[in-house]
Design a protein around this motif. Structure first.
Motif, PDB file in Angstrom:
ATOM      1  N   ARG A  53       0.605   4.070  -3.122  1.00 17.66           N
ATOM      2  CA  ARG A  53       0.188   5.472  -3.018  1.00 17.66           C
ATOM      3  C   ARG A  53       1.200   6.393  -3.698  1.00 17.66           C
ATOM      4  O   ARG A  53       0.827   7.365  -4.362  1.00 17.66           O
ATOM      5  CB  ARG A  53       0.008   5.856  -1.548  1.00 17.66           C
ATOM      6  CG  ARG A  53      -1.195   5.178  -0.905  1.00 17.66           C
ATOM      7  CD  ARG A  53      -1.531   5.774   0.432  1.00 17.66           C
ATOM      8  NE  ARG A  53      -2.688   5.107   1.020  1.00 17.66           N
ATOM      9  CZ  ARG A  53      -2.627   4.175   1.965  1.00 17.66           C
ATOM     10  NH1 ARG A  53      -1.451   3.800   2.441  1.00 17.66           N
ATOM     11  NH2 ARG A  53      -3.719   3.619   2.438  1.00 17.66           N
ATOM     12  N   LYS A  85      -1.685  11.217   1.849  1.00 13.49           N
ATOM     13  CA  LYS A  85      -1.018   9.920   1.928  1.00 13.49           C
ATOM     14  C   LYS A  85      -0.144   9.679   0.707  1.00 13.49           C
ATOM     15  O   LYS A  85       0.958   9.122   0.823  1.00 13.49           O
ATOM     16  CB  LYS A  85      -2.070   8.805   2.079  1.00 13.49           C
ATOM     17  CG  LYS A  85      -2.748   8.782   3.436  1.00 13.49           C
ATOM     18  CD  LYS A  85      -3.622   7.559   3.602  1.00 13.49           C
ATOM     19  CE  LYS A  85      -4.832   7.592   2.716  1.00 13.49           C
ATOM     20  NZ  LYS A  85      -5.746   6.436   2.979  1.00 13.49           N
ATOM     21  N   GLN A  86      -0.614  10.100  -0.458  1.00 15.38           N
ATOM     22  CA  GLN A  86       0.179   9.931  -1.672  1.00 15.38           C
ATOM     23  C   GLN A  86       1.460  10.764  -1.621  1.00 15.38           C
ATOM     24  O   GLN A  86       2.551  10.273  -1.942  1.00 15.38           O
ATOM     25  CB  GLN A  86      -0.653  10.314  -2.896  1.00 15.38           C
ATOM     26  CG  GLN A  86      -1.767   9.344  -3.222  1.00 15.38           C
ATOM     27  CD  GLN A  86      -2.536   9.746  -4.461  1.00 15.38           C
ATOM     28  OE1 GLN A  86      -2.065  10.556  -5.260  1.00 15.38           O
ATOM     29  NE2 GLN A  86      -3.730   9.186  -4.642  1.00 15.38           N
ATOM     30  N   PRO A 135       0.795  -1.234   0.000  1.00 12.96           N
ATOM     31  CA  PRO A 135       0.000   0.000   0.000  1.00 12.96           C
ATOM     32  C   PRO A 135       0.827   1.284   0.000  1.00 12.96           C
ATOM     33  O   PRO A 135       0.475   2.247  -0.687  1.00 12.96           O
ATOM     34  CB  PRO A 135      -0.831  -0.125   1.289  1.00 12.96           C
ATOM     35  CG  PRO A 135      -0.930  -1.595   1.522  1.00 12.96           C
ATOM     36  CD  PRO A 135       0.376  -2.164   1.061  1.00 12.96           C
ATOM     37  N   TYR A 173      -9.832  12.846  -5.658  1.00 13.68           N
ATOM     38  CA  TYR A 173      -9.173  12.299  -4.468  1.00 13.68           C
ATOM     39  C   TYR A 173      -9.433  13.210  -3.271  1.00 13.68           C
ATOM     40  O   TYR A 173      -9.393  14.445  -3.378  1.00 13.68           O
ATOM     41  CB  TYR A 173      -7.663  12.197  -4.677  1.00 13.68           C
ATOM     42  CG  TYR A 173      -7.222  11.100  -5.634  1.00 13.68           C
ATOM     43  CD1 TYR A 173      -7.948   9.931  -5.779  1.00 13.68           C
ATOM     44  CD2 TYR A 173      -6.058  11.246  -6.387  1.00 13.68           C
ATOM     45  CE1 TYR A 173      -7.535   8.935  -6.655  1.00 13.68           C
ATOM     46  CE2 TYR A 173      -5.639  10.262  -7.269  1.00 13.68           C
ATOM     47  CZ  TYR A 173      -6.380   9.105  -7.399  1.00 13.68           C
ATOM     48  OH  TYR A 173      -5.978   8.129  -8.268  1.00 13.68           O
ATOM     49  N   SER A 174      -9.674  12.614  -2.127  1.00 12.85           N
ATOM     50  CA  SER A 174      -9.881  13.401  -0.906  1.00 12.85           C
ATOM     51  C   SER A 174      -8.568  14.022  -0.458  1.00 12.85           C
ATOM     52  O   SER A 174      -7.469  13.615  -0.885  1.00 12.85           O
ATOM     53  CB  SER A 174     -10.424  12.507   0.205  1.00 12.85           C
ATOM     54  OG  SER A 174      -9.438  11.549   0.595  1.00 12.85           O
ATOM     55  N   THR A 175      -8.664  15.022   0.383  1.00 11.45           N
ATOM     56  CA  THR A 175      -7.465  15.671   0.918  1.00 11.45           C
ATOM     57  C   THR A 175      -6.600  14.671   1.668  1.00 11.45           C
ATOM     58  O   THR A 175      -5.366  14.689   1.568  1.00 11.45           O
ATOM     59  CB  THR A 175      -7.864  16.818   1.868  1.00 11.45           C
ATOM     60  OG1 THR A 175      -8.682  17.750   1.152  1.00 11.45           O
ATOM     61  CG2 THR A 175      -6.629  17.526   2.409  1.00 11.45           C
ATOM     62  N   TRP A 176      -7.238  13.765   2.395  1.00  8.58           N
ATOM     63  CA  TRP A 176      -6.502  12.749   3.151  1.00  8.58           C
ATOM     64  C   TRP A 176      -5.769  11.802   2.208  1.00  8.58           C
ATOM     65  O   TRP A 176      -4.610  11.450   2.447  1.00  8.58           O
ATOM     66  CB  TRP A 176      -7.459  11.992   4.057  1.00  8.58           C
ATOM     67  CG  TRP A 176      -6.854  10.836   4.800  1.00  8.58           C
ATOM     68  CD1 TRP A 176      -7.263   9.538   4.757  1.00  8.58           C
ATOM     69  CD2 TRP A 176      -5.733  10.872   5.690  1.00  8.58           C
ATOM     70  NE1 TRP A 176      -6.478   8.751   5.564  1.00  8.58           N
ATOM     71  CE2 TRP A 176      -5.522   9.556   6.160  1.00  8.58           C
ATOM     72  CE3 TRP A 176      -4.905  11.891   6.149  1.00  8.58           C
ATOM     73  CZ2 TRP A 176      -4.518   9.222   7.040  1.00  8.58           C
ATOM     74  CZ3 TRP A 176      -3.883  11.562   7.043  1.00  8.58           C
ATOM     75  CH2 TRP A 176      -3.694  10.251   7.473  1.00  8.58           C
ATOM     76  N   GLU A 177      -6.425  11.399   1.111  1.00 10.00           N
ATOM     77  CA  GLU A 177      -5.784  10.515   0.139  1.00 10.00           C
ATOM     78  C   GLU A 177      -4.596  11.222  -0.523  1.00 10.00           C
ATOM     79  O   GLU A 177      -3.524  10.623  -0.711  1.00 10.00           O
ATOM     80  CB  GLU A 177      -6.799  10.077  -0.928  1.00 10.00           C
ATOM     81  CG  GLU A 177      -6.206   9.259  -2.064  1.00 10.00           C
ATOM     82  CD  GLU A 177      -5.571   7.960  -1.607  1.00 10.00           C
ATOM     83  OE1 GLU A 177      -4.652   7.478  -2.299  1.00 10.00           O
ATOM     84  OE2 GLU A 177      -5.991   7.421  -0.565  1.00 10.00           O
ATOM     85  N   LEU A 178      -4.763  12.475  -0.879  1.00  7.64           N
ATOM     86  CA  LEU A 178      -3.657  13.224  -1.490  1.00  7.64           C
ATOM     87  C   LEU A 178      -2.487  13.367  -0.520  1.00  7.64           C
ATOM     88  O   LEU A 178      -1.315  13.279  -0.920  1.00  7.64           O
ATOM     89  CB  LEU A 178      -4.143  14.610  -1.930  1.00  7.64           C
ATOM     90  CG  LEU A 178      -5.085  14.630  -3.133  1.00  7.64           C
ATOM     91  CD1 LEU A 178      -5.638  16.034  -3.348  1.00  7.64           C
ATOM     92  CD2 LEU A 178      -4.367  14.147  -4.385  1.00  7.64           C
ATOM     93  N   SER A 204       3.872   9.414   1.062  1.00  4.09           N
ATOM     94  CA  SER A 204       4.546   8.207   0.578  1.00  4.09           C
ATOM     95  C   SER A 204       5.620   8.572  -0.429  1.00  4.09           C
ATOM     96  O   SER A 204       6.700   7.971  -0.461  1.00  4.09           O
ATOM     97  CB  SER A 204       3.533   7.258  -0.056  1.00  4.09           C
ATOM     98  OG  SER A 204       2.568   6.833   0.874  1.00  4.09           O
ATOM     99  N   SER A 208       0.705   8.916  -7.130  1.00  9.97           N
ATOM    100  CA  SER A 208       1.148  10.308  -7.191  1.00  9.97           C
ATOM    101  C   SER A 208       1.928  10.576  -8.483  1.00  9.97           C
ATOM    102  O   SER A 208       1.698  11.572  -9.170  1.00  9.97           O
ATOM    103  CB  SER A 208       2.016  10.629  -5.969  1.00  9.97           C
ATOM    104  OG  SER A 208       2.573  11.924  -6.071  1.00  9.97           O
TER     105      SER A 208
END
Length: 484
Positions: free
Chosen positions: A377, A473-474, A373, A466-471, A477, A381
């Motif tokens: 991520r 995490k990307q 995972p 993409y949500s702010t949280w997903e961005l 990472s 990106s």
């Protein structure tokens, strides 16, 4: 509280100072990797040093010299032998729309990796795990002199036991069987897994480090190669490891889409040399001497010209990465890439961007599910960045995509073990076949298009959703991408 606060800040300052000293004392480290390791050590006081001890240290100069000395022993013999068939000063360049550029690519590998162009091979593209193992086991059962096996992941499940049984049966008949496994990739194997093989005269050894996972200080340098050589006449290499998941039997991963090669002809001898060098670098008491029986020149078997190119942390040439850069820069019409991990360094990313802006059709295919995972991520990106420049990114939606291929203009194809990421280019020991064959290249393009029909296009609208949280995490990472 003042004492506790003072101790806290003293600890932070000492940790930071030690982090800077520790990381910067190793010369010739990539700047991006330096910053990534500093981030790890500073963010995780104490524990970060433990991680660095196992994953961050470069190979010692003594070990590099030892590996390179083994390479010279094997490579000199190979090059001298193959000069009987090929005059490297006057290479017969495969017919191509860019004759001079093809010659340059061949020379790049010859000069930088001692990779001899072998002509007239018979090569089969395999994209299904059951087909691969059925054919390989049949070939193994016919072996008469020797079987050499290298795999990164070797599981003791049903297909692992089936392969082991086939190797044991040949060892009983006096066939020389040698298995080289990576201590990280094969860490789940019981310590007695290969006892039967050894009992019948076969050998099984860990590559470059202790098989005891917890005390292996070189575990960050993994032998990611997959090589099987049978009697010096047939060879396999590509993306498939040994495990039931590669047969699509893991429900959480689904169908396993990968690409492998079956090679007959003198290209086999290059893979044989790669195995012998790796074996000798790993087994000080059981080294293999050069013997003509390992290099039975077979003449022309087919119509395919290819070079076997290897890379690893023992050599700063990064030959496979340079080959990818050269291929992409040569392209006049199209670049098709399949990879489970897309984490290019700056040079490769810029080369892809230049190709896109020059009107080249650049398509990249990635899996729709992560087996790692954190890495996935970072992959998303970089994929979003490629889309911004006009590239196309397909997300394979029919299981897990593990294929590692690149083809340009339906003319030149690379299939091997190297992912399109920094780890494969700089940290792993990898091997790829660079193939000069229009028919095989076009076959791979057709496979790509078939896979694309079972994929969805990653669009700007999806990325913007993409949500702010997903961005976060990307991007987080991605900070660690130089050491992933």
């Amino acid at each position: 509280m003042d004492i506790i606060s003072a101790l806290f800040w003293i600890t932070i300052l000492l940790n930071s100072a030690l982090a800077i000293f520790t990381v910067f004392r190793e010369k010739e480290r990539d700047i991006a990797a330096i910053w990534a390791w500093l981030l790890v050590i500073i963010m995780l006081p104490g524990f970060g040093f433990v991680i660095y001890l196992f994953l961050g240290r470069k190979i010692s100069k003594e070990k590099i010299f030892d590996i390179q000395s083994q390479e010279r022993i094997g490579m000199v013999q190979l090059v001298e032998s193959q000069k009987k068939l090929i005059e490297t000063e006057n290479l017969d360049v495969p017919e191509s729309k860019y004759q001079d550029k093809t010659f340059e690519l061949i020379q790049l590998f010859l000069n930088g990796n001692q990779a001899v162009l072998t002509k007239g091979n018979k090569v089969k593209l395999i994209n299904d795990g059951n087909d691969k193992f059925d054919q390989m086991l049949e070939d193994i059962r016919k072996a008469k002199d020797h079987i050499h096996v290298t795999y990164y992941i070797f599981r003791g499940d049903s297909i692992g036991k089936k392969l082991l049984k086939a190797l044991e049966d040949r060892a009983k008949q006096g066939v020389k069987v040698r298995v080289l496994y990576d201590p990280v990739g094969a860490r789940v194997l019981g310590k007695h897994f290969f006892d039967g093989l050894r009992q019948y005269g076969g050998q099984a050894e860990p590559f470059f480090g202790s098989r005891f996972f917890l005390i292996n200080l070189r575990l960050n340098y993994r032998n990611h190669r997959k090589i099987v050589v049978i009697d010096g006449k047939i060879a396999y290499t590509g993306g498939f490891n040994v495990g039931d998941d590669y047969l699509g039997l893991y429900e959480e991963m689904g169908y396993w889409r990968d690409t492998h090669l079956r090679i007959e002809g003198n290209g086999v001898l290059s893979l044989q040399t790669r195995f012998l060098m790796d074996w000798n670098a790993s087994t000080k008491q059981k080294t293999i001497e050069y013997d003509e029986s390992y290099f039975p020149f077979s003449g022309l078997k087919g119509d395919t010209d290819l070079q076997i190119v290897s890379s690893g942390p023992d050599n700063e040439m990064h030959a496979i990465k340079k080959g990818f850069i050269k291929m992409i820069s040569m392209a006049k019409e199209s670049v098709y890439i399949q990879t489970p991990y897309f984490i290019p360094d700056e040079a490769l990313m810029e080369t892809l961007k230049v190709a896109i802006l020059s009107g080249i059709d650049v398509k990249v295919m990635l899996p729709n599910k992560p087996d790692h995972p954190f890495i996935y991520r970072a992959t998303l990106s970089y994929a979003a960045e490629l889309i911004d420049y006009g590239g196309e990114v397909y997300i394979y939606d029919n299981g897990f995509l593990h294929s590692k291929t690149i083809v340009i203009d339906e003319e030149i194809l690379s299939v091997g073990t190297a992912n399109f990421d920094i780890r494969s280019f700089k940290l792993n020991f990898e091997v790829n076949a660079f193939i000069y064959d229009r028919v095989l290249a076009q076959s791979q393009v057709q496979l790509f298009k078939k896979d694309a029909a079972q994929s969805f296009l990653l669009t700007e609208e999806i990325v913007d959703g993409y949500s702010t949280w997903e961005l976060f995490k990307q991007q987080f990472s991605r900070l660690f991408s130089p050491i992933l």
